[in-house]
Design a protein around this motif. Structure first.
Motif, PDB file in Angstrom:
ATOM      1  N   SER A 192       0.832  -1.212   0.000  1.00  0.00           N
ATOM      2  CA  SER A 192       0.000   0.000   0.000  1.00  0.00           C
ATOM      3  C   SER A 192       0.862   1.257   0.000  1.00  0.00           C
ATOM      4  N   ILE A 193       1.950   1.240   0.771  1.00  0.00           N
ATOM      5  CA  ILE A 193       2.856   2.390   0.818  1.00  0.00           C
ATOM      6  C   ILE A 193       3.468   2.626  -0.562  1.00  0.00           C
ATOM      7  N   LEU A 194       3.910   1.552  -1.186  1.00  0.00           N
ATOM      8  CA  LEU A 194       4.538   1.694  -2.504  1.00  0.00           C
ATOM      9  C   LEU A 194       3.521   2.091  -3.574  1.00  0.00           C
ATOM     10  N   TRP A 195       2.274   1.597  -3.459  1.00  0.00           N
ATOM     11  CA  TRP A 195       1.232   1.977  -4.420  1.00  0.00           C
ATOM     12  C   TRP A 195       0.947   3.477  -4.329  1.00  0.00           C
ATOM     13  N   ARG A 232     -11.642  -8.498  -9.297  1.00  0.00           N
ATOM     14  CA  ARG A 232     -11.263  -9.895  -9.048  1.00  0.00           C
ATOM     15  C   ARG A 232     -10.063 -10.333  -9.883  1.00  0.00           C
ATOM     16  N   THR A 233      -9.689  -9.534 -10.881  1.00  0.00           N
ATOM     17  CA  THR A 233      -8.495  -9.860 -11.671  1.00  0.00           C
ATOM     18  C   THR A 233      -7.256  -9.363 -10.913  1.00  0.00           C
ATOM     19  N   SER A 234      -6.095  -9.882 -11.279  1.00  0.00           N
ATOM     20  CA  SER A 234      -4.847  -9.449 -10.629  1.00  0.00           C
ATOM     21  C   SER A 234      -4.590  -7.963 -10.843  1.00  0.00           C
ATOM     22  N   LEU A 235      -4.763  -7.499 -12.084  1.00  0.00           N
ATOM     23  CA  LEU A 235      -4.549  -6.087 -12.385  1.00  0.00           C
ATOM     24  C   LEU A 235      -5.553  -5.213 -11.627  1.00  0.00           C
ATOM     25  N   GLY A 236      -6.803  -5.630 -11.596  1.00  0.00           N
ATOM     26  CA  GLY A 236      -7.827  -4.866 -10.882  1.00  0.00           C
ATOM     27  C   GLY A 236      -7.544  -4.787  -9.394  1.00  0.00           C
ATOM     28  N   ALA A 237      -7.093  -5.891  -8.809  1.00  0.00           N
ATOM     29  CA  ALA A 237      -6.770  -5.889  -7.383  1.00  0.00           C
ATOM     30  C   ALA A 237      -5.584  -4.974  -7.093  1.00  0.00           C
ATOM     31  N   LEU A 238      -4.582  -4.954  -7.979  1.00  0.00           N
ATOM     32  CA  LEU A 238      -3.413  -4.090  -7.776  1.00  0.00           C
ATOM     33  C   LEU A 238      -3.746  -2.615  -7.952  1.00  0.00           C
ATOM     34  N   LEU A 239      -4.581  -2.301  -8.938  1.00  0.00           N
ATOM     35  CA  LEU A 239      -4.895  -0.904  -9.221  1.00  0.00           C
ATOM     36  C   LEU A 239      -5.990  -0.330  -8.328  1.00  0.00           C
ATOM     37  N   LEU A 240      -7.044  -1.099  -8.099  1.00  0.00           N
ATOM     38  CA  LEU A 240      -8.208  -0.577  -7.380  1.00  0.00           C
ATOM     39  C   LEU A 240      -8.417  -1.168  -5.995  1.00  0.00           C
ATOM     40  N   GLY A 241      -7.784  -2.299  -5.715  1.00  0.00           N
ATOM     41  CA  GLY A 241      -8.028  -2.959  -4.436  1.00  0.00           C
ATOM     42  C   GLY A 241      -9.371  -3.655  -4.441  1.00  0.00           C
ATOM     43  N   ARG A 242      -9.638  -4.330  -3.335  1.00  0.00           N
ATOM     44  CA  ARG A 242     -10.903  -5.082  -3.267  1.00  0.00           C
ATOM     45  C   ARG A 242     -11.796  -4.662  -2.114  1.00  0.00           C
ATOM     46  N   VAL A 243     -11.202  -4.416  -0.941  1.00  0.00           N
ATOM     47  CA  VAL A 243     -11.986  -4.161   0.269  1.00  0.00           C
ATOM     48  C   VAL A 243     -11.599  -2.804   0.836  1.00  0.00           C
ATOM     49  N   THR A 279      -2.635   4.958   5.639  1.00  0.00           N
ATOM     50  CA  THR A 279      -1.363   4.505   5.080  1.00  0.00           C
ATOM     51  C   THR A 279      -1.024   5.280   3.818  1.00  0.00           C
ATOM     52  N   TYR A 280      -2.009   5.499   2.957  1.00  0.00           N
ATOM     53  CA  TYR A 280      -1.781   6.255   1.728  1.00  0.00           C
ATOM     54  C   TYR A 280      -1.340   7.689   2.043  1.00  0.00           C
TER      55      TYR A 280
END
Length: 180
Positions: free
Chosen positions: A44-47, A94-105, A113-114
């Motif tokens: 999260s810090i790196l994102w 639910r995709t890997s890219l979607g989870a990395l870019l937008l998160g899920r929860v 943290t952001y």
């Protein structure tokens, strides 16, 4: 008064973005045995740092504070978007890219943290750009005349001249500085 902010070289900006992405993917995807909290919050810090680097690259003349505010707004908006559940958006998450870019929860802790990560990235950016820390005067030299002082910040020289009880500020490139 609008101050000059030297932009980062494009190659350095690209390296910061690529390095942050690589480090984030390494923390999240490589099995290096890090504790789950480090994997979660480190990613999260790196994102959030990546978002800051992208904003400050797209707006190179913005001061780090302004880029930081914009990056904090973007990261918070993306985190708040996790409260909105549209079927196509959920399918992308639910995709890997979607989870990395937008998160899920959604998590309030992620917002905190952001904010911390963006603040840290902005401080690093100030150092990279050679801007002084607020309240700290660095490399101060007197002019030959006793009327003012030249303060050097990287390649920028700022002359403060006292005249008739008033202060005037003049900013120019250090190459034009006769005191060097």
């Amino acid at each position: 008064m609008h101050r000059f902010v030297p932009p980062r070289p494009p190659s350095l900006s690209a390296a910061l973005i690529a390095g942050t992405i690589a480090a984030g993917l390494a923390i999240r995807k490589l099995p290096v045995g890090l504790p789950p909290a480090v994997v979660k919050h480190g990613g999260s810090i790196l994102w959030a740092s990546m978002v800051y680097w992208i904003v400050s690259t797209l707006r190179p003349r913005w001061r780090p504070r302004r880029s930081g505010i914009a990056a904090a707004v973007i990261t918070t908006a993306i985190e708040l978007s996790q409260l909105y559940h549209l079927p196509t958006l959920n399918a992308f998450r639910r995709t890997s890219l979607g989870a990395l870019l937008l998160g899920r929860v959604f998590s309030v802790w992620d917002v905190a943290t952001y904010a911390a990560a963006v603040g840290l990235a902005a401080m690093v950016d100030r150092i990279i750009r050679g801007q002084p820390t607020p309240g700290l005067v660095v490399n101060r030299r007197r002019l030959a005349s006793d009327r003012g002082a030249v303060v050097h910040y990287g390649d920028l020289a700022k002359t403060v001249v006292a005249k008739s009880g008033r202060r005037r500020e003049r900013t120019r490139k250090a190459a034009d500085d006769p005191a060097q």
